[in-house]
Motif scaffolding. Sequence first.
Motif, PDB file in Angstrom:
ATOM      1  N   ARG A  45       3.468  -4.970 -10.807  1.00 48.42           N
ATOM      2  CA  ARG A  45       3.608  -3.539 -11.088  1.00 48.42           C
ATOM      3  C   ARG A  45       2.270  -2.822 -11.174  1.00 48.42           C
ATOM      4  O   ARG A  45       2.171  -1.654 -10.869  1.00 48.42           O
ATOM      5  CB  ARG A  45       4.365  -3.333 -12.403  1.00 48.42           C
ATOM      6  N   LYS A  46       1.261  -3.534 -11.638  1.00 55.15           N
ATOM      7  CA  LYS A  46      -0.056  -2.915 -11.810  1.00 55.15           C
ATOM      8  C   LYS A  46      -0.939  -3.258 -10.627  1.00 55.15           C
ATOM      9  O   LYS A  46      -0.869  -4.343 -10.073  1.00 55.15           O
ATOM     10  CB  LYS A  46      -0.703  -3.396 -13.102  1.00 55.15           C
ATOM     11  N   LEU A  57       0.860  -1.178   0.000  1.00 55.66           N
ATOM     12  CA  LEU A  57       0.000   0.000   0.000  1.00 55.66           C
ATOM     13  C   LEU A  57       0.897   1.229   0.000  1.00 55.66           C
ATOM     14  O   LEU A  57       1.757   1.372   0.868  1.00 55.66           O
ATOM     15  CB  LEU A  57      -0.894   0.021   1.246  1.00 55.66           C
ATOM     16  N   THR A  58       0.713   2.095  -0.986  1.00 55.02           N
ATOM     17  CA  THR A  58       1.477   3.333  -1.074  1.00 55.02           C
ATOM     18  C   THR A  58       0.515   4.501  -0.931  1.00 55.02           C
ATOM     19  O   THR A  58      -0.488   4.578  -1.641  1.00 55.02           O
ATOM     20  CB  THR A  58       2.225   3.441  -2.419  1.00 55.02           C
ATOM     21  N   ILE A  59       0.826   5.388  -0.007  1.00 52.65           N
ATOM     22  CA  ILE A  59       0.045   6.603   0.205  1.00 52.65           C
ATOM     23  C   ILE A  59       0.946   7.771  -0.167  1.00 52.65           C
ATOM     24  O   ILE A  59       2.059   7.895   0.354  1.00 52.65           O
ATOM     25  CB  ILE A  59      -0.408   6.726   1.664  1.00 52.65           C
ATOM     26  N   ASP A  60       0.471   8.632  -1.079  1.00 48.90           N
ATOM     27  CA  ASP A  60       1.253   9.811  -1.442  1.00 48.90           C
ATOM     28  C   ASP A  60       0.317  10.991  -1.661  1.00 48.90           C
ATOM     29  O   ASP A  60      -0.883  10.902  -1.398  1.00 48.90           O
ATOM     30  CB  ASP A  60       2.145   9.543  -2.652  1.00 48.90           C
ATOM     31  N   LYS A  61       0.859  12.085  -2.162  1.00 50.38           N
ATOM     32  CA  LYS A  61       0.067  13.311  -2.310  1.00 50.38           C
ATOM     33  C   LYS A  61      -1.054  13.181  -3.339  1.00 50.38           C
ATOM     34  O   LYS A  61      -2.015  13.925  -3.310  1.00 50.38           O
ATOM     35  CB  LYS A  61       0.967  14.485  -2.678  1.00 50.38           C
ATOM     36  N   ASP A  62      -0.963  12.173  -4.232  1.00 49.80           N
ATOM     37  CA  ASP A  62      -1.983  11.985  -5.259  1.00 49.80           C
ATOM     38  C   ASP A  62      -3.104  11.058  -4.834  1.00 49.80           C
ATOM     39  O   ASP A  62      -4.201  11.135  -5.365  1.00 49.80           O
ATOM     40  CB  ASP A  62      -1.331  11.444  -6.534  1.00 49.80           C
ATOM     41  N   GLY A  63      -2.825  10.140  -3.899  1.00 53.19           N
ATOM     42  CA  GLY A  63      -3.859   9.211  -3.454  1.00 53.19           C
ATOM     43  C   GLY A  63      -3.274   7.920  -2.919  1.00 53.19           C
ATOM     44  O   GLY A  63      -2.171   7.903  -2.373  1.00 53.19           O
ATOM     45  N   LEU A  64      -4.014   6.838  -3.109  1.00 50.95           N
ATOM     46  CA  LEU A  64      -3.629   5.512  -2.616  1.00 50.95           C
ATOM     47  C   LEU A  64      -3.353   4.586  -3.800  1.00 50.95           C
ATOM     48  O   LEU A  64      -4.009   4.682  -4.836  1.00 50.95           O
ATOM     49  CB  LEU A  64      -4.774   4.884  -1.820  1.00 50.95           C
ATOM     50  N   ARG A  65      -2.419   3.653  -3.606  1.00 51.74           N
ATOM     51  CA  ARG A  65      -2.166   2.627  -4.611  1.00 51.74           C
ATOM     52  C   ARG A  65      -1.954   1.303  -3.891  1.00 51.74           C
ATOM     53  O   ARG A  65      -1.166   1.213  -2.951  1.00 51.74           O
ATOM     54  CB  ARG A  65      -0.938   2.965  -5.440  1.00 51.74           C
ATOM     55  N   LEU A  66      -2.674   0.266  -4.325  1.00 55.71           N
ATOM     56  CA  LEU A  66      -2.573  -1.061  -3.735  1.00 55.71           C
ATOM     57  C   LEU A  66      -2.151  -2.028  -4.833  1.00 55.71           C
ATOM     58  O   LEU A  66      -2.845  -2.185  -5.836  1.00 55.71           O
ATOM     59  CB  LEU A  66      -3.919  -1.487  -3.142  1.00 55.71           C
ATOM     60  N   VAL A  67      -0.976  -2.658  -4.627  1.00 56.03           N
ATOM     61  CA  VAL A  67      -0.398  -3.529  -5.646  1.00 56.03           C
ATOM     62  C   VAL A  67      -0.003  -4.852  -5.003  1.00 56.03           C
ATOM     63  O   VAL A  67       0.598  -4.856  -3.928  1.00 56.03           O
ATOM     64  CB  VAL A  67       0.854  -2.868  -6.278  1.00 56.03           C
ATOM     65  N   ALA A  68      -0.340  -5.960  -5.661  1.00 57.13           N
ATOM     66  CA  ALA A  68       0.082  -7.267  -5.171  1.00 57.13           C
ATOM     67  C   ALA A  68       1.611  -7.308  -5.154  1.00 57.13           C
ATOM     68  O   ALA A  68       2.262  -6.814  -6.067  1.00 57.13           O
ATOM     69  CB  ALA A  68      -0.477  -8.378  -6.056  1.00 57.13           C
TER      70      ALA A  68
END
Length: 67
Positions: A37-38, A22-33
């Motif tokens: 990569r996707k 789980l990556t949290i940054d200034k643009d939002g959240l991203r959840l990657v297995a």
Amino acid sequence: MTTKLEGPLRREIDVGGQPYTLTIDKDGLRLVAKGKRKGLELGWKALISGDAALAAALQGSLQQLRH
């Protein structure tokens, strides 16, 4: 008191026995297995406006039609 998010924050989580990043940054959240990569991305504006809930409901209804 809160701390400003200046750089990306990454954490590993376990969902159903599978590791994800789980990556949290200034643009939002991203959840990657883990090892992929996707993944799923969700912007802060979509989350606040309710678009995320609408997309989740649509996804759920499409999955019901497939089964």
